[in-house]
Design a protein around this motif. Structure first.
Motif, PDB file in Angstrom:
ATOM      1  N   LEU A  58      -0.101 -22.130  11.172  1.00  0.00           N
ATOM      2  CA  LEU A  58       1.044 -20.951  10.992  1.00  0.00           C
ATOM      3  C   LEU A  58       0.293 -19.626  10.482  1.00  0.00           C
ATOM      4  N   ILE A  59      -1.000 -19.816  10.095  1.00  0.00           N
ATOM      5  CA  ILE A  59      -1.320 -18.351   9.760  1.00  0.00           C
ATOM      6  C   ILE A  59      -1.618 -17.426  10.842  1.00  0.00           C
ATOM      7  N   ASP A  60      -1.831 -17.953  12.078  1.00  0.00           N
ATOM      8  CA  ASP A  60      -2.128 -17.135  13.216  1.00  0.00           C
ATOM      9  C   ASP A  60      -0.765 -16.597  13.740  1.00  0.00           C
ATOM     10  N   THR A  61       0.387 -17.131  13.423  1.00  0.00           N
ATOM     11  CA  THR A  61       1.637 -16.531  13.827  1.00  0.00           C
ATOM     12  C   THR A  61       2.772 -16.111  12.878  1.00  0.00           C
ATOM     13  N   ILE A  62       2.109 -15.987  11.635  1.00  0.00           N
ATOM     14  CA  ILE A  62       3.138 -15.449  10.562  1.00  0.00           C
ATOM     15  C   ILE A  62       2.248 -14.202   9.942  1.00  0.00           C
ATOM     16  N   ASN A  63       3.127 -13.299   9.743  1.00  0.00           N
ATOM     17  CA  ASN A  63       2.576 -11.960   9.292  1.00  0.00           C
ATOM     18  C   ASN A  63       3.605 -11.149   8.417  1.00  0.00           C
ATOM     19  N   TYR A  64       3.355 -10.834   7.517  1.00  0.00           N
ATOM     20  CA  TYR A  64       4.112 -10.003   6.561  1.00  0.00           C
ATOM     21  C   TYR A  64       3.611  -8.887   6.164  1.00  0.00           C
ATOM     22  N   PRO A  65       3.754  -7.692   7.231  1.00  0.00           N
ATOM     23  CA  PRO A  65       3.159  -6.590   7.199  1.00  0.00           C
ATOM     24  C   PRO A  65       3.461  -5.856   6.041  1.00  0.00           C
ATOM     25  N   ASN A  66       4.494  -5.830   5.181  1.00  0.00           N
ATOM     26  CA  ASN A  66       5.008  -4.901   4.229  1.00  0.00           C
ATOM     27  C   ASN A  66       4.703  -5.534   2.913  1.00  0.00           C
TER      28      ASN A  66
END
Length: 103
Positions: free
Chosen positions: A5-13
């Motif tokens: 999941l680390i590869d697909t999840i991103n919370y840029p803010n």
């Protein structure tokens, strides 16, 4: 798996913080691999104890990992390394009493 999941999840803010322990080598590897997604990394490098007189002692200085520190800063020069201090329950009162004198 959760690691996938680390590869697909991103919370840029959102700022991201990772806690690391010396006995979990995978945590060090993953935090270096995904350093570009992190803002803070908090390794547990030190511990607080008291000597026979009740005086504070910082132990496990040898847990400081200079190689990891260099690698994570190379992977993300903006990342903040915030070391943690492990305080055993039997030493907590002495620790907080000592901290109170510093504040």
């Amino acid at each position: 798996s959760d690691i996938d999941l680390i590869d697909t999840i991103n919370y840029p803010n959102l700022e991201k913080l990772v806690f690391l322990t010396p006995w979990n080598k995978q945590g060090y590897e993953l935090s270096t691999k995904y350093a570009h997604k992190l803002h803070y990394v908090s390794p547990c490098w030190y511990s607080f104890e008291t000597d026979s007189k009740g005086e504070p002692i910082f132990e496990n200085i040898h847990n400081y990992n200079a190689t990891f520190h260099d690698e994570i800063r190379k992977a993300n020069p903006k990342i903040k390394v915030v070391p943690r201090i492990y305080v055993d329950a039997k030493h907590a009162a002495s620790f907080f009493k000592g901290i109170g004198k510093l504040i």
